[in-house]
Design an enzyme around this catalytic site. Structure first.
Site, short mmCIF file in Angstrom:
data_model
loop_
_atom_site.label_atom_id
_atom_site.label_comp_id
_atom_site.label_asym_id
_atom_site.label_seq_id
_atom_site.Cartn_x
_atom_site.Cartn_y
_atom_site.Cartn_z
N LEU A 94 12.05 31.04 -38.98
CA LEU A 94 11.85 30.52 -37.63
C LEU A 94 10.45 30.91 -37.17
O LEU A 94 9.92 31.94 -37.58
CB LEU A 94 12.88 31.11 -36.65
CG LEU A 94 14.36 30.85 -36.92
CD1 LEU A 94 15.20 31.59 -35.89
CD2 LEU A 94 14.66 29.37 -36.86
N ASP A 95 9.88 30.11 -36.29
CA ASP A 95 8.63 30.51 -35.65
C ASP A 95 8.80 31.89 -35.03
O ASP A 95 9.89 32.27 -34.60
CB ASP A 95 8.25 29.56 -34.51
CG ASP A 95 7.87 28.18 -35.01
OD1 ASP A 95 7.58 28.02 -36.20
OD2 ASP A 95 7.88 27.25 -34.18
N ARG A 96 7.70 32.61 -34.94
CA ARG A 96 7.76 33.92 -34.30
C ARG A 96 8.27 33.83 -32.87
O ARG A 96 9.02 34.70 -32.41
CB ARG A 96 6.36 34.57 -34.34
CG ARG A 96 6.29 35.93 -33.68
CD ARG A 96 5.04 36.66 -34.11
NE ARG A 96 3.83 36.00 -33.68
CZ ARG A 96 3.22 36.24 -32.54
NH1 ARG A 96 3.73 37.11 -31.68
NH2 ARG A 96 2.10 35.63 -32.22
N GLU A 103 9.32 26.40 -39.23
CA GLU A 103 8.96 27.49 -40.12
C GLU A 103 7.89 28.35 -39.48
O GLU A 103 7.21 27.95 -38.55
CB GLU A 103 8.49 26.96 -41.47
CG GLU A 103 7.18 26.19 -41.43
CD GLU A 103 6.78 25.71 -42.80
OE1 GLU A 103 7.10 26.41 -43.78
OE2 GLU A 103 6.17 24.66 -42.91
#
Length: 467
Positions: free
Chosen positions: A196-198, A380
């Site tokens: 997942l994105d930060r 991502e």
């Protein structure tokens, strides 16, 4: 790859012994023996020796990490062969003046094939092995805890807080899901199934074995996993279902910026409005493909960017903020504009970009490709362009070769230590607000054959939420 942190003082002793056997390198590189490369285990694995590098603490609603010393190792890059260390440092790693590297070398803080190097005129050869110890500073993340959603003999599922990277990447190591699970929950040797994105929160799955990881990753890649996200976007989103199939192009792997572009990769996201409060809408998102920032880019294209998206909802994209792909800028101009906007706001950490990275981006140098497998999720982690940089000197060679100084050389700075050669130690940064580290995008549910993992709606996604 797995890196083992070595004790700087013990290593200094070893190098001292070598120094008595053969003098510190100063021969310009001629006649040097370069040992053959050793096979390094693939993958990322962390153990107690890594977790004990430093400690974290909570302050002002933030999870912080005390600055710490860490060994970085790399084999000589192809483009460095035939160049001197001084040439490499001065041309590629310009965040520090050349004099800094000379001082660091004189202090014995750089090793070449495990021998200290005091003369930067040494010419690099193929298979040369460089090692340096850096004083590492990590940006803070929110103090929200990791919630365990499910655990079996094969799978671990957590509810990831916003601002926390999945695995070591960029400037983050201890402030990552992998490290926290290993250090605080004794869950080690986990394998990422998706990322997942930060800044994205929500369902995050890990496998306990490579076999399960491969099987789950195949399900995600073959689109046999149904994914649901929820977000809060600007304006009144249409009541009917909306499908966006605009192709997405990666503008920069370095800072993870994408845009809709005819040369991009095929992408598809379906959106369904849940509510509208007169200013913003809560929308469910169903990504059918897994492009970088897919949900965020498609929402921007539709004219309804995520309310607090620090990348895709800014003036840098033009007066319409990228609606319908109307940006009217080259990729280079777009990057420059985005960076300047975040510099003016002192929020480069949001992009995971340091001043040293700006030199590379602004000089037009090409970026190395990301060795990590492509994400199978709709969002991502774009920071992962060099898998923790444990496998590269790229970002960290700028801080090059810091040995562990004696206690007399260090002073207290807040909760950490100050290193006399560390440029970051000389900068006092104000704490970000925890609110500024949260983006209104949440992975709500991952469902497939034999599994169904979900979380509760975040507070900001509820009907009665007031901004």
């Amino acid at each position: 790859m797995s890196l083992k942190r070595k004790d700087p003082e013990a290593e200094a002793g070893k190098s001292g012994d070598r120094g008595r056997r053969k003098k510190a390198r100063g021969d310009g590189g001629e006649g040097r023996y370069v040992p053959p490369p050793t096979k390094r285990r693939a993958g990322v694995s962390f153990g107690d020796e890594h977790f004990s590098e430093t400690e974290s603490y909570i302050e002002n609603g933030l999870r912080k990490v005390r600055p710490y010393y860490f060994d970085f190792e790399t084999y000589c890059k192809g483009r460095w062969v035939g160049k001197s260390l001084l040439d490499v440092f001065s041309k590629e790693f310009r965040s520090e003046p050349v004099e800094y590297y000379r001082r660091a070398a004189r202090a014995g803080r750089l090793r070449l094939n495990e021998d200290t190097v005091q003369d930067l005129s040494v010419v690099l050869k193929d298979n040369d092995f460089l090692r340096n110890t850096v004083h590492r500073h990590e940006p803070p993340v929110t103090a929200q805890p990791l919630h365990l959603l499910a655990e079996s003999e094969d799978i671990v599922v957590v509810d990831k807080p916003s601002s926390l990277p999945v695995h070591p990447c960029g400037r983050f190591r201890h402030n990552t899901v992998i490290f926290i699970l290993g250090k605080e929950h004794n869950m080690k040797e986990l394998h990422t199934i998706h990322r997942l994105d930060r800044l994205t929160s929500g369902v995050l799955m890990f496998a306990k074995t490579p076999e399960v990881s491969k099987k789950m990753a195949e399900l995600v890649r073959e689109r046999k996993v149904e994914k649901e996200y929820v977000c809060r976007v600007c304006g009144e989103f249409p009541e009917e279902m909306v499908t966006c199939e605009e192709p997405i192009l990666v503008v920069s792997y370095k800072i993870g910026v994408c845009r809709v572009h005819p040369k991009g990769k095929t992408s598809k996201t379906v959106f369904q409005r849940l509510s509208y409060n007169g200013k913003s809408s809560v929308v469910k998102c169903f990504p059918h493909t897994g492009r970088t920032h897919q949900i965020r880019v498609h929402l921007q294209y539709l004219g309804h960017p995520i309310v607090n998206d620090p990348i895709y909802n800014t003036e840098a994209w033009g007066p319409n903020r990228g609606k319908k792909g109307e940006i009217n800028m080259t990729n280079e101009e777009l990057l420059r504009t985005l960076i300047e906007e975040h510099k003016s706001k002192q929020s480069l950490d949001i992009l995971d970009v340091g001043e040293d990275d700006l030199l590379v981006l602004n000089s037009g140098q090409s970026e190395d490709g990301c060795p990590c497998p492509p994400s199978a999720s709709g969002t991502e982690d774009p920071a992962c362009t060099r898998q923790d940089k444990d496998v590269s000197l790229a970002k960290d060679a700028e801080e090059v070769a810091i040995k562990n100084p004696s206690d007399a050389d260090m002073e207290g700075k807040g909760h950490g230590l100050v290193d006399p050669l560390c440029g970051e130690c000389k900068i006092i940064r104000p704490d970000p607000s925890p609110k500024d580290l949260v983006m209104y995008l949440h992975a709500l549910r991952y469902r497939g054959e034999g599994f169904d993992y979900s979380t509760k709606l975040p507070e900001w996604a509820k009907d009665n939420w007031i901004e």
